[in-house]
Design a protein around this motif. Structure first.
Motif, PDB file in Angstrom:
ATOM      1  N   ASP A 160       5.348   5.817  12.279  1.00 25.90           N
ATOM      2  CA  ASP A 160       3.935   6.150  12.181  1.00 25.90           C
ATOM      3  C   ASP A 160       3.357   5.550  10.891  1.00 25.90           C
ATOM      4  N   ALA A 161       2.057   5.218  10.909  1.00 23.03           N
ATOM      5  CA  ALA A 161       1.418   4.613   9.725  1.00 23.03           C
ATOM      6  C   ALA A 161       1.518   5.520   8.493  1.00 23.03           C
ATOM      7  N   LYS A 162       1.586   6.839   8.700  1.00 25.06           N
ATOM      8  CA  LYS A 162       1.671   7.743   7.541  1.00 25.06           C
ATOM      9  C   LYS A 162       2.969   7.542   6.759  1.00 25.06           C
ATOM     10  N   LEU A 163       4.001   7.090   7.437  1.00 30.73           N
ATOM     11  CA  LEU A 163       5.270   6.814   6.743  1.00 30.73           C
ATOM     12  C   LEU A 163       5.196   5.489   5.989  1.00 30.73           C
ATOM     13  N   LYS A 164       4.432   4.573   6.547  1.00 27.98           N
ATOM     14  CA  LYS A 164       4.219   3.300   5.839  1.00 27.98           C
ATOM     15  C   LYS A 164       3.429   3.599   4.562  1.00 27.98           C
ATOM     16  N   ALA A 165       2.470   4.523   4.689  1.00 31.07           N
ATOM     17  CA  ALA A 165       1.692   4.912   3.504  1.00 31.07           C
ATOM     18  C   ALA A 165       2.614   5.553   2.471  1.00 31.07           C
ATOM     19  N   PHE A 166       3.553   6.362   2.932  1.00 35.13           N
ATOM     20  CA  PHE A 166       4.491   7.024   2.003  1.00 35.13           C
ATOM     21  C   PHE A 166       5.255   5.984   1.177  1.00 35.13           C
ATOM     22  N   VAL A 167       5.801   4.968   1.823  1.00 33.44           N
ATOM     23  CA  VAL A 167       6.581   3.990   1.040  1.00 33.44           C
ATOM     24  C   VAL A 167       5.665   3.196   0.112  1.00 33.44           C
ATOM     25  N   GLY A 168       4.425   2.959   0.566  1.00 31.04           N
ATOM     26  CA  GLY A 168       3.459   2.274  -0.299  1.00 31.04           C
ATOM     27  C   GLY A 168       3.146   3.096  -1.551  1.00 31.04           C
ATOM     28  N   GLU A 169       3.068   4.418  -1.368  1.00 30.76           N
ATOM     29  CA  GLU A 169       2.738   5.305  -2.502  1.00 30.76           C
ATOM     30  C   GLU A 169       3.929   5.510  -3.435  1.00 30.76           C
ATOM     31  N   ASN A 170       5.124   5.207  -2.952  1.00 30.43           N
ATOM     32  CA  ASN A 170       6.330   5.504  -3.738  1.00 30.43           C
ATOM     33  C   ASN A 170       7.143   4.253  -4.067  1.00 30.43           C
ATOM     34  N   ASP A 171       6.441   3.153  -4.293  1.00 28.88           N
ATOM     35  CA  ASP A 171       7.066   1.892  -4.736  1.00 28.88           C
ATOM     36  C   ASP A 171       8.149   1.375  -3.796  1.00 28.88           C
ATOM     37  N   GLY A 172       7.985   1.654  -2.513  1.00 30.26           N
ATOM     38  CA  GLY A 172       8.974   1.179  -1.552  1.00 30.26           C
ATOM     39  C   GLY A 172       8.431   0.046  -0.699  1.00 30.26           C
ATOM     40  N   SER A 173       9.099  -0.199   0.412  1.00 31.79           N
ATOM     41  CA  SER A 173       8.683  -1.294   1.294  1.00 31.79           C
ATOM     42  C   SER A 173       8.941  -0.931   2.754  1.00 31.79           C
ATOM     43  N   ILE A 174       8.439  -1.807   3.591  1.00 30.97           N
ATOM     44  CA  ILE A 174       8.667  -1.732   5.035  1.00 30.97           C
ATOM     45  C   ILE A 174       9.647  -2.839   5.358  1.00 30.97           C
ATOM     46  N   CYS A 175      10.402  -2.702   6.446  1.00 33.65           N
ATOM     47  CA  CYS A 175      11.203  -3.844   6.902  1.00 33.65           C
ATOM     48  C   CYS A 175      11.164  -3.889   8.423  1.00 33.65           C
ATOM     49  N   THR A 176      11.577  -4.997   8.983  1.00 35.22           N
ATOM     50  CA  THR A 176      11.768  -5.104  10.431  1.00 35.22           C
ATOM     51  C   THR A 176      13.254  -5.409  10.645  1.00 35.22           C
ATOM     52  N   SER A 177      13.647  -5.552  11.892  1.00 33.74           N
ATOM     53  CA  SER A 177      15.071  -5.840  12.108  1.00 33.74           C
ATOM     54  C   SER A 177      15.397  -7.280  11.696  1.00 33.74           C
ATOM     55  N   SER A 178      14.371  -8.136  11.558  1.00 29.75           N
ATOM     56  CA  SER A 178      14.625  -9.525  11.140  1.00 29.75           C
ATOM     57  C   SER A 178      14.830  -9.652   9.642  1.00 29.75           C
ATOM     58  N   ASN A 179      14.206  -8.749   8.872  1.00 32.29           N
ATOM     59  CA  ASN A 179      14.270  -8.959   7.419  1.00 32.29           C
ATOM     60  C   ASN A 179      14.886  -7.772   6.674  1.00 32.29           C
ATOM     61  N   ALA A 180      15.554  -6.872   7.408  1.00 31.20           N
ATOM     62  CA  ALA A 180      16.092  -5.658   6.771  1.00 31.20           C
ATOM     63  C   ALA A 180      17.004  -5.999   5.586  1.00 31.20           C
TER      64      ALA A 180
END
Ligand code: 13P
Ligand code: SF4
Length: 368
Positions: free
Chosen positions: A144-164
């Motif tokens: 969910d987008a709210k989890l993407k927001a969480f990593v954005g707020e906590n100096d983290g990142s998103i990944c996909t299976s191609s770039n994990a």
């Protein structure tokens, strides 16, 4: 938790029922509207979509490619043949004046539904109370987008299976510990491939008190994996591999990293949907390849390469039923609505979620 019905109420049913048009008429009208609306609308399709739908896609791809493409488009309407989290990502990466449309709002993802913001916030506070070390959160894009927001707020990142792998490498260079959600398998398989032993990984189960972990386990762990999984890829088992090795030792086995650890270890190769497609393409004529991923992609590859023998690793049909919800009739409803300039099923992420999510999405695109 994603509420699939919250976006629109009246848009829920397609306006094209069987009494109005038969299947052939639906396909014909789709082609003619696609031609008519070519300057206004572009269609993106994930590899797991059924053939009847993917034939209309202007761009096909895995999650990473479709996210990158969404950021480059200029058409006022982006019709996303995929699932909810993908359309949300496309909405966040597209321009202000563009609208992203998901032909069926019920096309969700059971894995994405295994972690919600409340649970992640709770786990994060608890983990931080039990270690002094810096934890970097990474979410798989299947959320969910709210989890993407969480990593954005906590100096983290998103990944996909191609770039994990690249993203996890970045995370472990930026902090001492990794918190990875929602897919435990992608996290475990990638970290193990990078040389992190299984003993350094623990699983946080949101349904258990304190995630089922002791304070010492958190202190000792390098990687904290969320207890989430893809029900489609969990359908492939080590037994399938063992029985194929006996019956057809010459068959090469390639699986998606959403499969379990045993399956990835037992296979000859593992990678994202794009990786699998490339591997099949590059394999010599006459190759026998068993694939551990969604059946629509496996069947398409089998049809595309008649000189190779491409089969599913599982004797059962591992179908993503939510991807499958996007049917030609739903697509036609979306096309007709665009033609009337009254788009339906528009996915629009609220600004307060979009801003921190974009920070994390941009970071992913920078890292990779
Ligand atoms: P990729 O598109 O990254 O291969 O992931 C597969 C998947 O499960 C999408 O939901
Ligand atoms: Fe979600 Fe699995 Fe379907 Fe991908 S294949 S959309 S991870 S349920």
């Amino acid at each position: 938790m994603l509420n699939l019905f919250e976006d629109k109420k009246d848009d829920f049913l397609p306006d094209v029922d069987e009494k109005q048009l038969n299947d052939e008429q639906v396909i014909n009208e789709l082609w003619s509207l696609k031609k008519k609306l070519k300057d206004e609308m572009i269609i993106l399709g994930h590899h797991y979509q059924q053939d009847d739908v993917i034939q209309f896609a202007d761009i096909t791809g895995d999650s990473l490619k479709l996210a990158r493409e969404a950021a480059k488009l200029d058409h006022p309407y982006i019709v996303f043949c995929g699932v909810h989290f993908m359309a949300e990502t496309a909405d966040m990466l597209s321009k202000e004046n563009q609208k992203v449309i998901l032909p069926d709002l019920n096309a969700g993802c059971s894995m994405a539904d295994m972690a919600n913001r409340e649970q992640i916030d709770k786990a994060w506070s608890w983990l931080k109370e039990h270690t002094e070390e810096k934890i970097i959160p990474v979410t798989y894009i299947n959320c969910d987008a709210k989890l993407k927001a969480f990593v954005g707020e906590n100096d983290g990142s998103i990944c996909t299976s191609s770039n994990a792998e690249e993203v996890i490498k970045w995370a472990l260079n930026s902090g001492e510990k990794l918190m990875f959600f929602p897919d435990q398998h992608l996290g475990r398989n990638t970290c193990f491939k990078m040389g992190i032993p299984l003993e350094d990984m623990v699983v946080y189960n949101p349904n258990m008190l304190n995630g089922g972990l002791t304070s010492q386990q958190v202190k000792d762990a390098k990687v904290i994996l969320w207890y989430g999984y893809c029900s489609v890829h969990q359908g492939f088992t080590k037994d399938h591999i063992d029985s194929l090795r006996k019956s057809s030792p010459e068959t090469k086995i390639i699986v998606h990293p959403e499969c379990s650890f045993d399956v990835c270890q037992g296979a000859d190769d593992a990678g994202s949907t794009s990786y699998i497609i490339n591997a099949v393409d590059k394999s010599p004529k006459g190759s026998q390849i068993a694939i551990g991923t969604e059946i629509n992609l496996v069947n398409r590859l089998n049809a595309k390469y008649p000189d190779k023998n491409i089969t599913s690793l599982s004797p059962y049909q591992c179908l993503c039923t939510t991807m499958y919800r996007v049917r030609p009739r739903w697509l036609l409803s979306s096309f007709r609505a665009i033609d009337r300039s009254q788009p339906i099923n528009v996915i629009s992420v609220p600004e307060e979620i979009k801003i921190p999510s974009l920070k994390a999405l941009d970071r992913m695109l920078e890292i990779t």
